[in-house]
Design an enzyme around this catalytic site. Structure first.
Site, PDB file in Angstrom:
ATOM      1  N   GLY A 172       7.254 -12.211  31.873  1.00 46.04           N
ATOM      2  CA  GLY A 172       8.590 -11.653  32.051  1.00 46.04           C
ATOM      3  C   GLY A 172       8.581 -10.348  32.827  1.00 46.04           C
ATOM      4  O   GLY A 172       9.432 -10.107  33.691  1.00 46.04           O
ATOM      5  N   ASN A 178      17.140  -8.174  23.758  1.00 47.61           N
ATOM      6  CA  ASN A 178      15.984  -8.359  22.884  1.00 47.61           C
ATOM      7  C   ASN A 178      16.083  -7.592  21.572  1.00 47.61           C
ATOM      8  O   ASN A 178      15.376  -7.901  20.630  1.00 47.61           O
ATOM      9  CB  ASN A 178      14.697  -7.975  23.618  1.00 47.61           C
ATOM     10  CG  ASN A 178      14.819  -6.689  24.394  1.00 47.61           C
ATOM     11  OD1 ASN A 178      15.742  -6.510  25.178  1.00 47.61           O
ATOM     12  ND2 ASN A 178      13.908  -5.780  24.174  1.00 47.61           N
ATOM     13  N   GLN A 187      14.900 -13.711  26.421  1.00 51.41           N
ATOM     14  CA  GLN A 187      15.247 -13.919  25.005  1.00 51.41           C
ATOM     15  C   GLN A 187      16.176 -15.114  24.808  1.00 51.41           C
ATOM     16  O   GLN A 187      16.420 -15.532  23.681  1.00 51.41           O
ATOM     17  CB  GLN A 187      15.886 -12.658  24.427  1.00 51.41           C
ATOM     18  CG  GLN A 187      14.940 -11.465  24.353  1.00 51.41           C
ATOM     19  CD  GLN A 187      13.854 -11.620  23.295  1.00 51.41           C
ATOM     20  OE1 GLN A 187      14.005 -12.370  22.335  1.00 51.41           O
ATOM     21  NE2 GLN A 187      12.761 -10.912  23.462  1.00 51.41           N
ATOM     22  N   SER A 240       9.735 -16.028  30.122  1.00 39.94           N
ATOM     23  CA  SER A 240       8.382 -15.692  29.679  1.00 39.94           C
ATOM     24  C   SER A 240       7.966 -16.694  28.597  1.00 39.94           C
ATOM     25  O   SER A 240       8.650 -16.831  27.577  1.00 39.94           O
ATOM     26  CB  SER A 240       8.383 -14.272  29.111  1.00 39.94           C
ATOM     27  OG  SER A 240       7.153 -14.020  28.488  1.00 39.94           O
ATOM     28  N   HIS A 277       5.682 -16.887  26.263  1.00 41.14           N
ATOM     29  CA  HIS A 277       5.274 -16.591  24.877  1.00 41.14           C
ATOM     30  C   HIS A 277       6.457 -16.364  23.947  1.00 41.14           C
ATOM     31  O   HIS A 277       6.292 -16.235  22.730  1.00 41.14           O
ATOM     32  CB  HIS A 277       4.263 -15.433  24.823  1.00 41.14           C
ATOM     33  CG  HIS A 277       4.812 -14.065  25.079  1.00 41.14           C
ATOM     34  ND1 HIS A 277       5.097 -13.194  24.064  1.00 41.14           N
ATOM     35  CD2 HIS A 277       5.095 -13.410  26.222  1.00 41.14           C
ATOM     36  CE1 HIS A 277       5.523 -12.039  24.591  1.00 41.14           C
ATOM     37  NE2 HIS A 277       5.534 -12.157  25.901  1.00 41.14           N
ATOM     38  N   THR A 300      -4.481 -16.958  42.494  1.00 40.42           N
ATOM     39  CA  THR A 300      -4.822 -18.294  42.002  1.00 40.42           C
ATOM     40  C   THR A 300      -3.997 -18.612  40.769  1.00 40.42           C
ATOM     41  O   THR A 300      -3.903 -17.799  39.848  1.00 40.42           O
ATOM     42  CB  THR A 300      -6.341 -18.358  41.679  1.00 40.42           C
ATOM     43  OG1 THR A 300      -7.046 -18.040  42.871  1.00 40.42           O
ATOM     44  CG2 THR A 300      -6.742 -19.737  41.181  1.00 40.42           C
ATOM     45  N   CYS A 337       7.356  -3.542  22.974  1.00 38.48           N
ATOM     46  CA  CYS A 337       6.657  -2.597  23.854  1.00 38.48           C
ATOM     47  C   CYS A 337       7.102  -1.163  23.636  1.00 38.48           C
ATOM     48  O   CYS A 337       6.469  -0.242  24.105  1.00 38.48           O
ATOM     49  CB  CYS A 337       6.819  -3.008  25.316  1.00 38.48           C
ATOM     50  SG  CYS A 337       8.377  -3.738  25.663  1.00 38.48           S
TER      51      CYS A 337
HETATM   52  C1  LIG Z   1      14.291  -9.206  27.546  1.00 39.88           C
HETATM   53  C2  LIG Z   1      12.841  -9.138  27.908  1.00 39.88           C
HETATM   54  N1  LIG Z   1      12.490  -9.048  29.190  1.00 39.88           N
HETATM   55  C3  LIG Z   1      11.206  -8.993  29.572  1.00 39.88           C
HETATM   56  C4  LIG Z   1      10.192  -8.997  28.646  1.00 39.88           C
HETATM   57  C5  LIG Z   1       8.765  -8.910  29.110  1.00 39.88           C
HETATM   58  O1  LIG Z   1       8.133 -10.163  29.037  1.00 39.88           O
HETATM   59  P1  LIG Z   1       6.530 -10.259  28.983  1.00 39.88           P
HETATM   60  O2  LIG Z   1       6.134  -9.906  27.596  1.00 39.88           O
HETATM   61  O3  LIG Z   1       6.247 -11.704  29.314  1.00 39.88           O
HETATM   62  O4  LIG Z   1       6.002  -9.353  30.022  1.00 39.88           O
HETATM   63  C6  LIG Z   1      10.508  -9.082  27.286  1.00 39.88           C
HETATM   64  C7  LIG Z   1       9.439  -9.037  26.261  1.00 39.88           C
HETATM   65  O5  LIG Z   1       9.601  -8.512  25.193  1.00 39.88           O
HETATM   66  C8  LIG Z   1      11.876  -9.157  26.907  1.00 39.88           C
HETATM   67  O6  LIG Z   1      12.238  -9.229  25.621  1.00 39.88           O
END
Ligand SMILES: Cc1ncc(COP(=O)(O)O)c(C=O)c1O
Length: 398
Positions: free
Chosen positions: A78, A156, A190, A210, A212, A248, A336
């Site tokens: 993401g 998020n 999200q 993203s 995960h 790659t 984060c």
């Molecule tokens: C709204 C949003 N954007 C971007 C990201 C970043 O994604 P990634 O963890 O794959 O870098 C997140 C991850 O928490 C997210 O919640």
């Protein structure tokens, strides 16, 4: 879902941070680590298997997004997709003005800040108490010639769902008025798993995903770039991904992403109603048992798996530690920023005071959340809050 963490079981209530890889996804990925390890760019026959796997994954993702396979770019996640969309989308347009909202993920906000340092002008749209962008403020901001607008699909922290189709219309009207294209990007990280990702219906030009967050592996994502939308690559190199993202290809992760996305789409409606029912039960249970608890943001235009609350007289950090000790994994803001001691920019943007924001808890459910998990949180949380309050009053002598 109960997970075994260092030999004690934990109720996992942090699906907005990340999700476990599904067994079906693991199985789909496994052959591409060592049996079919070829570089998709190599010409010999054995590499064709990897190349085909990537191209099939592209088709499978395009099917879910209702777009052409050639409009799908695989990235490292993401964060990279957001960076590429904003910097690569804005620098390919003439107008050096970008618009975003005050509640975006750091990947979007910091990308806009980097553009500012390089001479762009940025507008950060305010949101109302529900976390929704004011379309009039967007119209006003668009009176300046603008190259790119980025507005997240779902937030998020508080799960607020933006009216993406309405934003698309406002952006299109402004583009017509200026007689120049404006790229509209949405961060849908999200949204995947509970909201429709049909880019034709949404009308967006770029969209970030993203893996995960929907039971795929970490470190792989998607950037949808609509055909004809100008884009300046941010990753120079061997010209993979049709010259839009060199490097790659992460073949196992790409296959895992496609498998996870297909499964998420297949189960989207049933999972949405299941998590919403459990989330509502959780909210009701907490409200009944904890005095001075307040829900942050609207309960209407909100992701069905998200709950965000603040508790009078409580700070999030000891609350999270107390919950962790009682076997509940939750968070206070985005994963984060959770180490940060600053109040959440999202919660302050919707009007919470610093103290309220610092006392907020995010609980996010997933397809694996059970009735028992909810019962456990409803049992444990009131006690943790009560203990913290009595410790605080003992300290102040109140
Ligand atoms: C709204 C949003 N954007 C971007 C990201 C970043 O994604 P990634 O963890 O794959 O870098 C997140 C991850 O928490 C997210 O919640």
């Amino acid at each position: 879902m109960t997970i075994d963490s260092q030999s004690h079981s934990v109720v996992y209530m942090d699906h907005a941070a990340t999700t476990p890889v599904r067994p079906e996804v693991m199985d789909a990925m496994l052959p591409y680590f060592s049996e079919e390890f070829g570089n998709p760019s190599s010409l010999y026959g054995s590499a064709e298997v990897s190349r085909n796997a990537v191209e099939q994954a592209r088709e499978r993702v395009a099917e879910v997004l209702n777009c052409r396979p050639s409009e799908i770019v695989f990235t490292s996640g993401g964060t990279e997709s957001d960076n590429a969309a904003i910097k690569g989308g804005a620098s390919a347009r003439e107008a050096r003005h970008v618009i975003t909202s005050a509640i975006e993920h750091a990947a979007v906000l910091h990308s806009c800040e980097q553009l500012e340092q390089a001479g762009w002008q940025s507008t950060y749209l305010p949101v109302n108490a529900d976390g929704l962008i004011d379309l009039e403020a967007l119209r006003r901001a668009l009176s300046l010639p603008t190259g790119l607008v980025s507005a997240m699909y779902a937030n998020n922290e508080i799960g607020a769902i933006q009216p993406i189709q309405a934003i698309t219309e406002v952006v299109r009207e402004a583009a017509d008025a200026h007689g120049a294209g404006i790229t509209f990007h949405t961060d849908a990280v999200q949204a995947a798993g509970t909201l429709s990702l049909d880019v034709a219906a949404l009308g967006v030009d770029m969209l970030t995903l993203s893996a995960h967050k929907f039971h795929g592996p970490k470190g792989v994502g998607v950037l949808f770039i609509r055909r004809g939308i100008p884009f300046a690559t941010q990753m120079a190199g061997g010209g993979q991904e049709n010259d839009r993202r060199s490097g790659t290809e992460n073949v196992p992760a790409i296959v895992g992403l496609a498998t996870a996305l297909e499964l998420a789409e297949l189960e989207r409606e049933s999972v949405s109603s299941q998590v919403q029912r459990l989330r509502d039960r959780l909210l009701e249970g907490i409200m009944e048992r904890v005095s001075g608890a307040h829900a942050n943001g609207t309960m209407d235009q909100r992701l069905p798996n998200n709950l965000n609350l603040w508790f009078e007289g409580i700070e999030a950090e000891p609350l999270l530690i107390g919950l962790d000790m009682a076997g509940i994994a939750a968070s206070s803001q985005s994963a984060c920023s959770s180490a940060s001691l600053e109040p959440s920019h999202v919660l302050t943007a919707i009007g919470l005071s610093e103290t309220e924001a610092m006392g907020s808890l995010r609980l996010t459910l997933g397809r694996d959340t059970t009735e028992e998990d909810i019962s456990r949180v409803i049992d444990v949380l009131p006690q943790v809050v009560a203990d913290l309050r009595s410790m605080a009053s003992a300290r102040t002598g109140a």
